[in-house]
Design a protein around this motif. Structure first.
Motif, mmCIF file in Angstrom:
data_model
loop_
_atom_site.group_PDB
_atom_site.id
_atom_site.type_symbol
_atom_site.label_atom_id
_atom_site.label_comp_id
_atom_site.label_asym_id
_atom_site.label_seq_id
_atom_site.Cartn_x
_atom_site.Cartn_y
_atom_site.Cartn_z
ATOM 1 N N GLU A 110 45.481 49.807 28.894
ATOM 2 C CA GLU A 110 45.406 49.857 30.364
ATOM 3 C C GLU A 110 44.020 49.477 30.850
ATOM 4 O OE1 GLU A 110 47.048 53.058 32.558
ATOM 5 O OE2 GLU A 110 49.009 52.137 32.234
ATOM 6 N N TRP A 111 43.001 50.005 30.191
ATOM 7 C CA TRP A 111 41.627 49.674 30.582
ATOM 8 C C TRP A 111 41.403 48.166 30.461
ATOM 9 C CZ3 TRP A 111 36.645 51.702 27.705
ATOM 10 C CH2 TRP A 111 35.523 51.480 28.510
ATOM 11 N N LEU A 112 41.886 47.581 29.379
ATOM 12 C CA LEU A 112 41.773 46.127 29.205
ATOM 13 C C LEU A 112 42.505 45.400 30.333
ATOM 14 C CD1 LEU A 112 42.289 46.011 25.358
ATOM 15 C CD2 LEU A 112 40.220 45.264 26.568
ATOM 16 N N GLY A 113 43.669 45.903 30.674
ATOM 17 C CA GLY A 113 44.440 45.297 31.758
ATOM 18 C C GLY A 113 43.704 45.363 33.088
ATOM 19 N N TRP A 114 43.136 46.511 33.383
ATOM 20 C CA TRP A 114 42.433 46.649 34.665
ATOM 21 C C TRP A 114 41.151 45.821 34.667
ATOM 22 C CZ3 TRP A 114 46.600 47.790 36.446
ATOM 23 C CH2 TRP A 114 47.336 48.941 36.216
ATOM 24 N N TYR B 213 30.819 44.647 26.234
ATOM 25 C CA TYR B 213 30.703 45.963 25.601
ATOM 26 C C TYR B 213 31.902 46.846 25.966
ATOM 27 C CZ TYR B 213 28.879 50.480 24.172
ATOM 28 O OH TYR B 213 28.735 51.717 23.577
ATOM 29 N N ALA B 214 32.292 46.830 27.232
ATOM 30 C CA ALA B 214 33.430 47.640 27.680
ATOM 31 C C ALA B 214 34.728 47.166 27.019
ATOM 32 C CB ALA B 214 33.551 47.599 29.204
ATOM 33 N N VAL B 215 34.898 45.864 26.888
ATOM 34 C CA VAL B 215 36.089 45.329 26.209
ATOM 35 C C VAL B 215 36.101 45.795 24.753
ATOM 36 C CG1 VAL B 215 37.221 43.215 25.377
ATOM 37 C CG2 VAL B 215 36.410 43.357 27.745
ATOM 38 N N LYS B 216 34.952 45.737 24.083
ATOM 39 C CA LYS B 216 34.866 46.215 22.699
ATOM 40 C C LYS B 216 35.244 47.698 22.619
ATOM 41 C CE LYS B 216 31.279 43.003 21.136
ATOM 42 N NZ LYS B 216 29.866 42.871 20.715
ATOM 43 N N GLN B 217 34.750 48.496 23.557
ATOM 44 C CA GLN B 217 35.073 49.923 23.589
ATOM 45 C C GLN B 217 36.574 50.133 23.787
ATOM 46 O OE1 GLN B 217 32.026 50.981 22.227
ATOM 47 N NE2 GLN B 217 32.823 52.810 23.175
ATOM 48 N N ALA B 218 37.137 49.402 24.729
ATOM 49 C CA ALA B 218 38.573 49.534 25.008
ATOM 50 C C ALA B 218 39.401 49.143 23.791
ATOM 51 C CB ALA B 218 38.952 48.673 26.217
ATOM 52 N N ILE C 3 41.276 37.506 25.099
ATOM 53 C CA ILE C 3 41.878 38.846 25.206
ATOM 54 C C ILE C 3 42.111 39.200 26.666
ATOM 55 C CG2 ILE C 3 41.401 41.324 24.906
ATOM 56 C CD1 ILE C 3 39.922 40.469 22.259
ATOM 57 N N LEU C 4 41.071 39.037 27.498
ATOM 58 C CA LEU C 4 41.204 39.393 28.911
ATOM 59 C C LEU C 4 42.217 38.491 29.614
ATOM 60 C CD1 LEU C 4 37.593 40.352 30.041
ATOM 61 C CD2 LEU C 4 39.541 41.865 29.610
ATOM 62 N N LYS C 5 42.265 37.227 29.223
ATOM 63 C CA LYS C 5 43.225 36.304 29.833
ATOM 64 C C LYS C 5 44.660 36.756 29.537
ATOM 65 C CE LYS C 5 44.131 31.383 30.377
ATOM 66 N NZ LYS C 5 43.794 30.032 29.934
ATOM 67 N N ARG C 6 44.898 37.186 28.309
ATOM 68 C CA ARG C 6 46.230 37.681 27.927
ATOM 69 C C ARG C 6 46.597 38.915 28.764
ATOM 70 N NH1 ARG C 6 45.444 38.703 22.641
ATOM 71 N NH2 ARG C 6 45.424 40.961 22.863
ATOM 72 N N TYR C 7 45.658 39.827 28.927
ATOM 73 C CA TYR C 7 45.921 41.027 29.729
ATOM 74 C C TYR C 7 46.077 40.685 31.207
ATOM 75 C CZ TYR C 7 45.543 44.361 25.962
ATOM 76 O OH TYR C 7 45.791 45.089 24.823
ATOM 77 N N HIS C 8 45.322 39.711 31.661
ATOM 78 C CA HIS C 8 45.423 39.310 33.068
ATOM 79 C C HIS C 8 46.839 38.829 33.371
ATOM 80 C CE1 HIS C 8 44.913 37.138 36.827
ATOM 81 N NE2 HIS C 8 43.804 37.840 37.007
ATOM 82 N N LYS C 9 47.368 38.024 32.475
ATOM 83 C CA LYS C 9 48.723 37.501 32.683
ATOM 84 C C LYS C 9 49.728 38.650 32.783
ATOM 85 C CE LYS C 9 52.050 34.197 30.926
ATOM 86 N NZ LYS C 9 52.436 33.297 29.855
ATOM 87 N N LYS C 10 49.574 39.642 31.914
ATOM 88 C CA LYS C 10 50.499 40.781 31.877
ATOM 89 C C LYS C 10 50.345 41.679 33.127
ATOM 90 C CE LYS C 10 51.653 44.775 29.015
ATOM 91 N NZ LYS C 10 51.252 45.560 27.845
ATOM 92 N N TYR C 11 49.108 41.921 33.554
ATOM 93 C CA TYR C 11 48.851 42.877 34.633
ATOM 94 C C TYR C 11 48.803 42.246 36.025
ATOM 95 C CZ TYR C 11 47.917 46.873 31.631
ATOM 96 O OH TYR C 11 48.048 47.915 30.753
ATOM 97 N N TRP C 12 48.299 41.029 36.117
ATOM 98 C CA TRP C 12 48.035 40.433 37.431
ATOM 99 C C TRP C 12 48.738 39.099 37.655
ATOM 100 C CZ3 TRP C 12 45.751 44.197 39.978
ATOM 101 C CH2 TRP C 12 44.905 45.074 39.278
ATOM 102 N N GLY C 13 49.289 38.521 36.594
ATOM 103 C CA GLY C 13 49.930 37.225 36.716
ATOM 104 C C GLY C 13 49.039 36.130 36.154
ATOM 105 N N LYS C 14 49.576 34.949 36.117
ATOM 106 C CA LYS C 14 48.882 33.795 35.561
ATOM 107 C C LYS C 14 47.670 33.445 36.417
ATOM 108 C CE LYS C 14 50.269 29.412 33.470
ATOM 109 N NZ LYS C 14 49.231 28.521 33.591
ATOM 110 N N LEU C 15 46.590 33.069 35.738
ATOM 111 C CA LEU C 15 45.390 32.619 36.442
ATOM 112 C C LEU C 15 45.644 31.265 37.098
ATOM 113 C CD1 LEU C 15 42.677 33.605 33.826
ATOM 114 C CD2 LEU C 15 42.883 34.505 36.148
ATOM 115 N N GLU C 16 45.003 31.030 38.198
ATOM 116 C CA GLU C 16 45.209 29.797 38.975
ATOM 117 C C GLU C 16 44.475 28.587 38.361
ATOM 118 O OE1 GLU C 16 46.526 30.045 42.522
ATOM 119 O OE2 GLU C 16 47.239 32.010 41.922
#
Length: 155
Positions: free
Chosen positions: A114-118, A102-107, A141-154
């Protein structure tokens, strides 16, 4: 000794002496209604200590407040946002899943990148990532933002 809520917020203010803040946190722990700690508008400088009280609660105690906690991630400059983010990341993914979607849809509606990134920080919990696999679109969507904000997932 009973402390009214306004006095408690003032005691939770991060500019107060640490002993006053600690006493306020002890008093705050006695309050069952956690909604009073969800970013009280009039007392922004109490947010970090409010977040400390919230983060001590069990997943079940936090179950009704998941969306409000996710909203806290709209701005990581807000006091307590990192504490809330780390607590959400540890939450049972099955409890968090619907509120997170729901929060992702809102963002997305708000175009709040930024909200998606966080929020993408939640993917650090592989169980959350796996739970999100039922909703591939949001996982992607979240995976794409994760890469941009936090780096590649392990994984």
């Amino acid at each position: 000794m009973t402390i009214d809520i306004d006095t408690l917020y003032e005691m939770l203010d991060e500019r107060k002496p640490i002993e006053v803040q600690e006493e306020a946190i002890r008093e705050a722990r006695k309050i069952k209604s956690l909604s009073v700690f969800m970013q009280p508008i009039e007392y922004k400088l109490s947010w970090k200590n409010c977040a400390k009280v919230i983060c001590e609660k069990t997943d079940e105690e936090l179950n009704s407040y998941k969306y409000e906690m996710l909203e806290w991630l709209r701005d990581l400059n807000w006091p307590g946002a990192f504490l809330i983010m780390e607590r959400l990341e540890k939450m049972d993914p099955q409890l968090l899943l619907n509120a997170a979607i729901y929060a992702v849809k809102q963002a997305l509606l708000l175009k709040d990148n930024e909200w998606l990134g966080w929020m993408s920080y939640l993917l650090k919990n592989k169980k959350f990532y796996d739970a999100l696999s039922e909703e591939k679109k949001y996982q992607k969507i979240l995976k794409r933002y994760h890469k941009k904000y936090w780096g590649k997932l392990e994984y």
